[in-house]
Structure formats: structure tokens, C-alpha cells
Design an enzyme around this catalytic site. Structure first.
Site, PDB file in Angstrom:
ATOM      1  N   ASP A 289       0.886  -1.175   0.000  1.00 27.88           N
ATOM      2  CA  ASP A 289       0.000   0.000   0.000  1.00 27.88           C
ATOM      3  C   ASP A 289       0.916   1.214   0.000  1.00 27.88           C
ATOM      4  O   ASP A 289       2.121   1.109   0.257  1.00 27.88           O
ATOM      5  CB  ASP A 289      -0.887  -0.017   1.253  1.00 27.88           C
TER       6      ASP A 289
ATOM      7  N   TYR B 109      -0.653   8.607  -2.368  1.00 27.57           N
ATOM      8  CA  TYR B 109      -0.655   8.412  -3.819  1.00 27.57           C
ATOM      9  C   TYR B 109      -1.915   9.034  -4.448  1.00 27.57           C
ATOM     10  O   TYR B 109      -1.963   9.252  -5.640  1.00 27.57           O
ATOM     11  CB  TYR B 109      -0.694   6.917  -4.166  1.00 27.57           C
ATOM     12  N   GLY B 110      -2.921   9.250  -3.605  1.00 28.58           N
ATOM     13  CA  GLY B 110      -4.255   9.626  -4.106  1.00 28.58           C
ATOM     14  C   GLY B 110      -4.321  10.955  -4.819  1.00 28.58           C
ATOM     15  O   GLY B 110      -5.246  11.219  -5.580  1.00 28.58           O
TER      16      GLY B 110
ATOM     17  N   CYS C 176      -4.541  -1.183  -1.945  1.00 27.81           N
ATOM     18  CA  CYS C 176      -4.678   0.257  -2.153  1.00 27.81           C
ATOM     19  C   CYS C 176      -5.683   0.480  -3.286  1.00 27.81           C
ATOM     20  O   CYS C 176      -5.461   0.029  -4.412  1.00 27.81           O
ATOM     21  CB  CYS C 176      -3.308   0.826  -2.526  1.00 27.81           C
ATOM     22  N   ASN C 177      -6.786   1.144  -2.952  1.00 24.37           N
ATOM     23  CA  ASN C 177      -7.811   1.425  -3.967  1.00 24.37           C
ATOM     24  C   ASN C 177      -7.253   2.283  -5.094  1.00 24.37           C
ATOM     25  O   ASN C 177      -7.594   2.094  -6.267  1.00 24.37           O
ATOM     26  CB  ASN C 177      -8.980   2.191  -3.338  1.00 24.37           C
ATOM     27  N   THR C 178      -6.396   3.238  -4.723  1.00 24.42           N
ATOM     28  CA  THR C 178      -5.868   4.176  -5.701  1.00 24.42           C
ATOM     29  C   THR C 178      -5.025   3.456  -6.753  1.00 24.42           C
ATOM     30  O   THR C 178      -5.208   3.666  -7.957  1.00 24.42           O
ATOM     31  CB  THR C 178      -5.015   5.250  -4.978  1.00 24.42           C
TER      32      THR C 178
ATOM     33  N   CYS D  56     -10.962   3.631   0.529  1.00 25.92           N
ATOM     34  CA  CYS D  56      -9.513   3.805   0.719  1.00 25.92           C
ATOM     35  C   CYS D  56      -9.141   2.978   1.945  1.00 25.92           C
ATOM     36  O   CYS D  56      -9.845   3.024   2.959  1.00 25.92           O
ATOM     37  CB  CYS D  56      -9.199   5.279   0.947  1.00 25.92           C
ATOM     38  N   THR D  57      -8.058   2.212   1.838  1.00 29.06           N
ATOM     39  CA  THR D  57      -7.737   1.288   2.936  1.00 29.06           C
ATOM     40  C   THR D  57      -7.240   2.009   4.196  1.00 29.06           C
ATOM     41  O   THR D  57      -7.141   1.384   5.256  1.00 29.06           O
ATOM     42  CB  THR D  57      -6.692   0.241   2.490  1.00 29.06           C
ATOM     43  N   HIS D  58      -6.922   3.287   4.093  1.00 23.51           N
ATOM     44  CA  HIS D  58      -6.562   4.017   5.315  1.00 23.51           C
ATOM     45  C   HIS D  58      -7.789   4.347   6.167  1.00 23.51           C
ATOM     46  O   HIS D  58      -7.667   4.570   7.373  1.00 23.51           O
ATOM     47  CB  HIS D  58      -5.854   5.337   4.965  1.00 23.51           C
TER      48      HIS D  58
HETATM   49  N1  DGL Z   1      -4.651   3.266   1.070  1.00 21.73           N
HETATM   50  C1  DGL Z   1      -4.689   3.978  -0.170  1.00 21.73           C
HETATM   51  C2  DGL Z   1      -6.019   3.679  -0.891  1.00 21.73           C
HETATM   52  O1  DGL Z   1      -6.659   2.684  -0.589  1.00 21.73           O
HETATM   53  C3  DGL Z   1      -4.360   5.397   0.110  1.00 21.73           C
HETATM   54  C4  DGL Z   1      -4.141   6.206  -1.092  1.00 21.73           C
HETATM   55  C5  DGL Z   1      -3.204   7.352  -0.938  1.00 21.73           C
HETATM   56  O2  DGL Z   1      -2.014   7.116  -0.679  1.00 21.73           O
HETATM   57  O3  DGL Z   1      -3.668   8.473  -1.130  1.00 21.73           O
HETATM   58  O4  DGL Z   1      -6.435   4.378  -1.788  1.00 21.73           O
END
Ligand code: DGL
Length: 272
Positions: free
Chosen positions: A19, A51-52, A82-84, A192-194
Site C-alpha cells: 500500500d 498516492y491519491g 490500495c484502492n488508488t 480507501c484502505t486508510h
Molecule cells: N490506502 C490507499 C487507498 O486505498 C491510500 C491512497 C493514498 O495514498 O492516497 O487508496
């Protein structure tokens, strides 16, 4: 003396998870529950998080580095927690690499089945919401629903700083969630996994009046299915090992990992 070391069998090779940071640890927990004999290598790119809001190209090249790192560790399957990254890059990686990938996406379909008001909120990163992949999911499952999408600006950063229960988190979540609740949303998709790390604050802000949908368990089920399908699952007598790697602050990573896993593990700060 010529001693032969035992060969590592395919089944003993680790499953890789990565992630942009600590968020994917929620997926790690679910995978542990369903696959208790699997060794896991978890990579958190916390130094480059989030990353988003990065360009698609940057998110893609950072993710490629993460994958290369896990491949050097001999991982047999990679879970993109990570969804992104799933939204912007999983198709590229599936055609670029030979090993199987599992991704994670905003769970609109299960939300549609749960919702009574047929009004659903989705909280996700900008890149996820703007992706072609998300638009396709939306077109497929949003018929007959009113869907309110909200980018979670600043939320990932709060989690990475371990301030998920702060006043600032409460203020941001109030700003993002109350308007959609006023419109009648009864189901909220965490895209988002966070965000599961913000659960306590989300529940306070929404006064427990929304059903929260987190697809981490579905991802773990898919990882299990693929490991079995490709004959890669570890045997029930395999003693699993857990290795964590972060490009960010080791102490912060350790706090999150301690919260996630009670068995021994190793943690290394790496620069890739
Ligand atoms: N955990 C990432 C997700 O699921 C976070 C994305 C990010 O880094 O902005 O999208």
C-alpha cells in the site's frame, strides 16, 4: 562436506501485500484470518504517501517499484491493498507481470444491496474517484441509486501521522459526511484502505446512523481463491513468517503493526 539446503517449495513462498502506507494493514488482518498458514511480506511506501493526489504516472511508477521489491522477496501473489493503485494501475501490472494480482475497489455493489434509502455515500481518494475503472463500476452498479461521492482530502495524511482520532479528523469527517447524511445516505463505502483506521471518528460523527462497507474481507477471500486455484496455498503444517518493510518512520509503522498482529514479526526501514 557437501550439505544440501532444503529447497523452498512454491507453497512456502510469501504472499506480498503493498500500500502507499499503513492503510493496507486492514487487508493484512483479513488475509491472516482466512489464510493462517501463509507467510506475508507487507510493504508500506509511507515516505511517498499519499498516492491519491499524485499524477497517474507517479502513482504507477512508485507502485512498480513496490512490486519489484516484493518480487525480489520471491512473493508468489501480490495483493494491491490500495484502492488508488488498483484504480489507476492494476490492468497494467496484470499484463506486465506473470504472477497473480488481487486488487481492492470501492464496494458499490454490496452497498446497493444493504441500503434501504438507496442513497449511498462513497469516500475515496481523488485518483480513485477520477479513474476510468471507478467510472465503469459506477455505470454498472449505480442504476436506481443516488450516489454521493466525496474525496477524502487530508484523511490519509492524518492516519499516517497517527492523528486519526484528533479534532482535525473529526472536523474533516464532519465536513465530508454530514452533507450526504442530510440527503438521506444510510450506507457509506470506505473507498480507501486508510479509512478503516478512522472508524471510531466516523462512528462518532455519523452517530452510528450509517452502515459502513469495507471490502477488505472480500479481498482476502479473493486472495484465498487465487492461491488455491493456482496451487500456491501453503500447507497446513507451514509455520508462517511475517516481514514488514516501510520507507517511512519505523516507530509509526510499528505502532500500527503492533495493533494489527500479536505474533512475532520483523520490521525494516528500507529505501528503494
Ligand atoms: N490506502 C490507499 C487507498 O486505498 C491510500 C491512497 C493514498 O495514498 O492516497 O487508496
Amino acid at each position: 562436506m557437501n550439505m544440501k539446503l532444503p529447497q523452498k517449495t512454491t507453497e512456502d513462498r510469501p504472499t506480498g501485500i503493498f500500500d502507499s502506507g499503513v492503510g493496507g494493514l486492514c487487508v493484512f488482518s483479513e488475509i491472516r484470518k482466512r489464510l493462517p498458514h501463509e507467510s506475508i511480506h507487507y510493504f508500506a511506501d509511507s515516505r511517498n504517501c499519499p498516492y491519491g493526489s499524485k499524477t497517474k504516472e507517479d502513482a504507477l511508477s512508485l507502485s512498480r517499484k513496490n512490486i519489484e521489491f516484493l518480487l525480489k522477496q520471491d512473493c508468489k501473489l501480490i495483493v494491491i491493498a490500495c484502492n488508488t493503485v488498483t484504480a489507476v494501475a492494476i490492468d497494467h501490472f496484470r499484463s506486465e507481470y506473470k504472477i497473480p494480482f488481487v486488487g481492492i475497489e470501492p464496494a458499490l455493489k454490496p452497498a446497493a444491496l444493504q441500503s434501504k434509502t438507496k442513497k449511498i455515500g462513497i469516500l475515496a481518494t481523488e485518483n480513485t474517484l477520477n479513474s476510468r475503472r471507478f467510472k465503469q463500476t459506477f455505470e454498472k452498479y449505480a442504476t436506481g441509486l443516488e450516489v454521493f461521492v466525496q474525496p477524502g482530502y487530508g484523511l490519509v495524511e492524518l492516519v499516517e501521522r497517527r492523528t486519526q482520532n484528533s479534532d482535525q479528523a473529526r472536523r474533516l469527517l464532519t465536513r465530508y459526511l454530514l452533507p450526504m447524511m442530510d440527503k438521506g445516505v444510510d450506507t457509506l463505502v470506505l473507498g480507501c484502505t486508510h479509512y478503516p483506521f478512522l472508524m471510531e471518528t466516523i462512528k462518532k460523527v455519523t452517530k452510528n446512523r450509517v452502515t459502513i462497507i469495507d471490502p477488505a474481507d472480500a479481498v482476502a477471500n479473493q486472495a484465498k481463491r487465487l492461491l488455491i486455484q493456482f496451487n500456491l496455498a501453503s500447507k497446513t503444517n507451514h509455520h508462517p513468517l511475517f516481514h514488514f518493510f516501510t520507507t517511512g518512520d519505523k516507530k509509526i509503522a510499528q505502532t500500527f503493526i503492533d495493533h494489527t498482529i500479536k505474533t512475532p514479526y520483523s520490521l525494516k526501514q528500507v529505501d528503494i
